[in-house]
Scaffold this motif. Sequence first.
Motif, PDB file in Angstrom:
ATOM      1  N   GLN A 115      15.237   0.908  -5.832  1.00 37.82           N
ATOM      2  CA  GLN A 115      15.766   0.205  -7.097  1.00 37.82           C
ATOM      3  C   GLN A 115      14.946   1.238  -8.148  1.00 37.82           C
ATOM      4  N   GLU A 116      14.892   0.607  -9.205  1.00 36.74           N
ATOM      5  CA  GLU A 116      14.617   1.358 -10.655  1.00 36.74           C
ATOM      6  C   GLU A 116      12.927   1.455 -10.516  1.00 36.74           C
ATOM      7  N   THR A 117      12.467   0.261  -9.961  1.00 33.16           N
ATOM      8  CA  THR A 117      10.944   0.222  -9.906  1.00 33.16           C
ATOM      9  C   THR A 117      10.422  -0.212  -8.571  1.00 33.16           C
ATOM     10  N   CYS A 118       9.408   0.191  -7.916  1.00 32.41           N
ATOM     11  CA  CYS A 118       9.233  -0.197  -6.624  1.00 32.41           C
ATOM     12  C   CYS A 118       8.617  -1.592  -6.526  1.00 32.41           C
ATOM     13  N   ASN A 119       8.568  -2.052  -5.324  1.00 37.21           N
ATOM     14  CA  ASN A 119       8.057  -3.313  -4.950  1.00 37.21           C
ATOM     15  C   ASN A 119       6.653  -3.899  -5.419  1.00 37.21           C
ATOM     16  N   ILE A 120       5.994  -2.668  -5.471  1.00 35.26           N
ATOM     17  CA  ILE A 120       4.645  -3.165  -6.034  1.00 35.26           C
ATOM     18  C   ILE A 120       4.383  -3.353  -7.578  1.00 35.26           C
ATOM     19  N   CYS A 121       5.317  -2.543  -8.518  1.00 39.27           N
ATOM     20  CA  CYS A 121       5.425  -2.515  -9.719  1.00 39.27           C
ATOM     21  C   CYS A 121       5.869  -3.809 -10.331  1.00 39.27           C
ATOM     22  N   GLN A 122       6.940  -4.198  -9.202  1.00 36.66           N
ATOM     23  CA  GLN A 122       7.795  -5.807  -9.600  1.00 36.66           C
ATOM     24  C   GLN A 122       6.929  -6.851  -9.259  1.00 36.66           C
ATOM     25  N   ASP A 123       5.786  -6.784  -8.501  1.00 33.38           N
ATOM     26  CA  ASP A 123       5.138  -7.843  -7.725  1.00 33.38           C
ATOM     27  C   ASP A 123       4.268  -8.455  -8.884  1.00 33.38           C
ATOM     28  N   PRO A 124       4.521  -9.612  -9.324  1.00 36.85           N
ATOM     29  CA  PRO A 124       3.643 -10.128 -10.430  1.00 36.85           C
ATOM     30  C   PRO A 124       2.287 -10.602  -9.941  1.00 36.85           C
TER      31      PRO A 124
ATOM     32  N   THR B 191      -4.817  -1.298   4.666  1.00 42.33           N
ATOM     33  CA  THR B 191      -6.171  -1.913   4.612  1.00 42.33           C
ATOM     34  C   THR B 191      -6.360  -3.263   3.939  1.00 42.33           C
ATOM     35  N   ARG B 192      -5.506  -3.595   3.132  1.00 42.56           N
ATOM     36  CA  ARG B 192      -5.431  -4.668   2.261  1.00 42.56           C
ATOM     37  C   ARG B 192      -6.793  -4.908   1.477  1.00 42.56           C
ATOM     38  N   SER B 193      -7.306  -3.720   0.978  1.00 37.50           N
ATOM     39  CA  SER B 193      -8.586  -3.653   0.107  1.00 37.50           C
ATOM     40  C   SER B 193      -8.291  -3.737  -1.200  1.00 37.50           C
ATOM     41  N   PHE B 194      -7.030  -3.419  -1.760  1.00 35.29           N
ATOM     42  CA  PHE B 194      -6.819  -3.247  -3.125  1.00 35.29           C
ATOM     43  C   PHE B 194      -5.557  -3.996  -3.296  1.00 35.29           C
ATOM     44  N   ARG B 195      -5.751  -4.898  -4.485  1.00 29.65           N
ATOM     45  CA  ARG B 195      -4.649  -5.584  -5.018  1.00 29.65           C
ATOM     46  C   ARG B 195      -4.049  -5.225  -6.362  1.00 29.65           C
ATOM     47  N   GLY B 196      -4.342  -4.152  -6.886  1.00 28.30           N
ATOM     48  CA  GLY B 196      -4.024  -3.628  -8.411  1.00 28.30           C
ATOM     49  C   GLY B 196      -2.783  -2.985  -7.827  1.00 28.30           C
TER      50      GLY B 196
ATOM     51  N   GLU C 154      -2.687  -5.962 -12.697  1.00 24.91           N
ATOM     52  CA  GLU C 154      -2.255  -5.201 -13.641  1.00 24.91           C
ATOM     53  C   GLU C 154      -3.273  -4.406 -14.424  1.00 24.91           C
ATOM     54  N   THR C 155      -4.444  -4.849 -14.323  1.00 21.98           N
ATOM     55  CA  THR C 155      -5.540  -4.208 -14.932  1.00 21.98           C
ATOM     56  C   THR C 155      -6.268  -3.176 -14.288  1.00 21.98           C
ATOM     57  N   ILE C 156      -6.014  -2.844 -13.218  1.00 23.37           N
ATOM     58  CA  ILE C 156      -6.375  -1.791 -12.326  1.00 23.37           C
ATOM     59  C   ILE C 156      -5.457  -0.874 -11.554  1.00 23.37           C
ATOM     60  N   ILE C 157      -5.432   0.296 -11.847  1.00 18.64           N
ATOM     61  CA  ILE C 157      -4.359   1.240 -11.293  1.00 18.64           C
ATOM     62  C   ILE C 157      -5.204   2.371 -10.407  1.00 18.64           C
ATOM     63  N   CYS C 158      -4.816   2.465  -9.193  1.00 25.45           N
ATOM     64  CA  CYS C 158      -5.356   3.421  -8.194  1.00 25.45           C
ATOM     65  C   CYS C 158      -4.532   4.500  -8.033  1.00 25.45           C
ATOM     66  N   VAL C 159      -4.982   5.618  -8.349  1.00 21.82           N
ATOM     67  CA  VAL C 159      -4.219   7.086  -8.389  1.00 21.82           C
ATOM     68  C   VAL C 159      -4.395   7.977  -7.271  1.00 21.82           C
ATOM     69  N   VAL C 160      -3.085   7.954  -6.601  1.00 26.28           N
ATOM     70  CA  VAL C 160      -3.098   8.701  -5.421  1.00 26.28           C
ATOM     71  C   VAL C 160      -2.327   9.954  -5.485  1.00 26.28           C
ATOM     72  N   GLU C 161      -2.546  10.989  -4.456  1.00 20.27           N
ATOM     73  CA  GLU C 161      -1.541  12.116  -4.716  1.00 20.27           C
ATOM     74  C   GLU C 161      -0.335  11.796  -4.323  1.00 20.27           C
ATOM     75  N   GLU C 162       0.091  11.159  -3.199  1.00 21.21           N
ATOM     76  CA  GLU C 162       1.560  11.059  -2.705  1.00 21.21           C
ATOM     77  C   GLU C 162       1.914   9.404  -2.337  1.00 21.21           C
ATOM     78  N   SER C 163       3.124   9.313  -2.155  1.00 19.92           N
ATOM     79  CA  SER C 163       3.595   7.820  -1.869  1.00 19.92           C
ATOM     80  C   SER C 163       2.982   7.471  -0.600  1.00 19.92           C
ATOM     81  N   LYS C 164       2.831   8.135   0.440  1.00 19.70           N
ATOM     82  CA  LYS C 164       2.362   8.049   1.693  1.00 19.70           C
ATOM     83  C   LYS C 164       1.079   7.528   1.685  1.00 19.70           C
TER      84      LYS C 164
END
Lengths: 199, 199
Positions: free
Chosen positions: A65-74, A96-101, A78-88
């Motif tokens: 879609q235009e935006t991914c499942n995670i960005c759409q999930d209310p 791991t279910r250790s991150f909910r941002g 939304e106060t915390i962003i995890c920066v990664v190199e790749e989608s994978k």
Amino acid sequence: MYQGAVQELIDELGRLPGIGPKSAQRIAFHILDADPEDMKRLADAIRIVKDKVKFCKICFNVTEQETCNICQDPRRDETIICVVEESKDIVTIERTRSFRGRYHVLGGAINPIGGVGPEQLHIRELITRLGDEKIQEIIIATDPNLEGEATATYLARMLKSIGIKVTRLASGLPVGGDLEYADDVTLGRAFEGRRSLVG
Amino acid sequence: MYQGAVQELIDELGRLPGIGPKSAQRIAFHILDADPEDMKRLADAIRIVKDKVKFCKICFNVTEQETCNICQDPRRDETIICVVEESKDIVTIERTRSFRGRYHVLGGAINPIGGVGPEQLHIRELITRLGDEKIQEIIIATDPNLEGEATATYLARMLKSIGIKVTRLASGLPVGGDLEYADDVTLGRAFEGRRSLVG
């Protein structure tokens, strides 16, 4: 050398990452012998991915879609962003279910030898998000290798000047591993990052 | 797990030989990032191979016609047939330029555990060729492993009863190799097959 179509297939397969000439040949002969329906599904899967899959307008994760499942999930923080190199990397972290941002995919890491500078990565878009969204913390989860560390250092410096909390995933001994087999750098990091157990 | 089309592609790639889940994921993301024209060529190469490539009516080598280049070539010695497991073995042998006869592709090797018996291989068709063509020698060039040896022994017995000359490729030390690193079985074969140098 094979004739026409077989050689063409071997050549195309050999351009994929991690597929050497021998593997390309082996896979080509597998394709030759395989059920035509199965192979039609493989060819279609390649075509469909190229047609349907795009990158999320917000975080550059893969999406249909235009935006991914995670960005759409209310329900995501939304106060915390995890920066990664790749989608994978997102899939690995989600498991791991250790991150909910939320996430931000850079599309690689800074690598001067490979010709990848900060301007080739989605760093400008990350800065834009910091202006638009109510973000309190950035966790940098680039790979713990040379390029990943360089990228983390670059981001940390830039984001600190903006005045946002920036953290980095801990380096140390792998859980379930053996001290004896830890490399020197990892063991050094484990000492640096040691945590108090009592008090 | 990924969403829809990406996961589908990873699944299809993971069914190819020698491609584990990690490689499938890596290749899928390469396909996502790659030039659409390049990926169209890959998908087309798969489709075209399945549409156009057939097996030679005489020797079961891969071909885009009714019979393969080698069977059609009048300069090839038609009194001698080299029996191989797979079409790709023909390419390996052709590269050496040590053989100018014709081939017969069995389509595998006898492997009771894997459920492959003589009747699954193109052995009957080989016998038919012995009746139709003026063949004087059969060179058995199946792989020098358990299945290849079993197949060679089976063929040798059967062909001997027909009264045709049957030979097997020599086993021994690889040229350019080091005696120290030769395995026991190979070294044993090298002794058995030793050749006189003087006289």
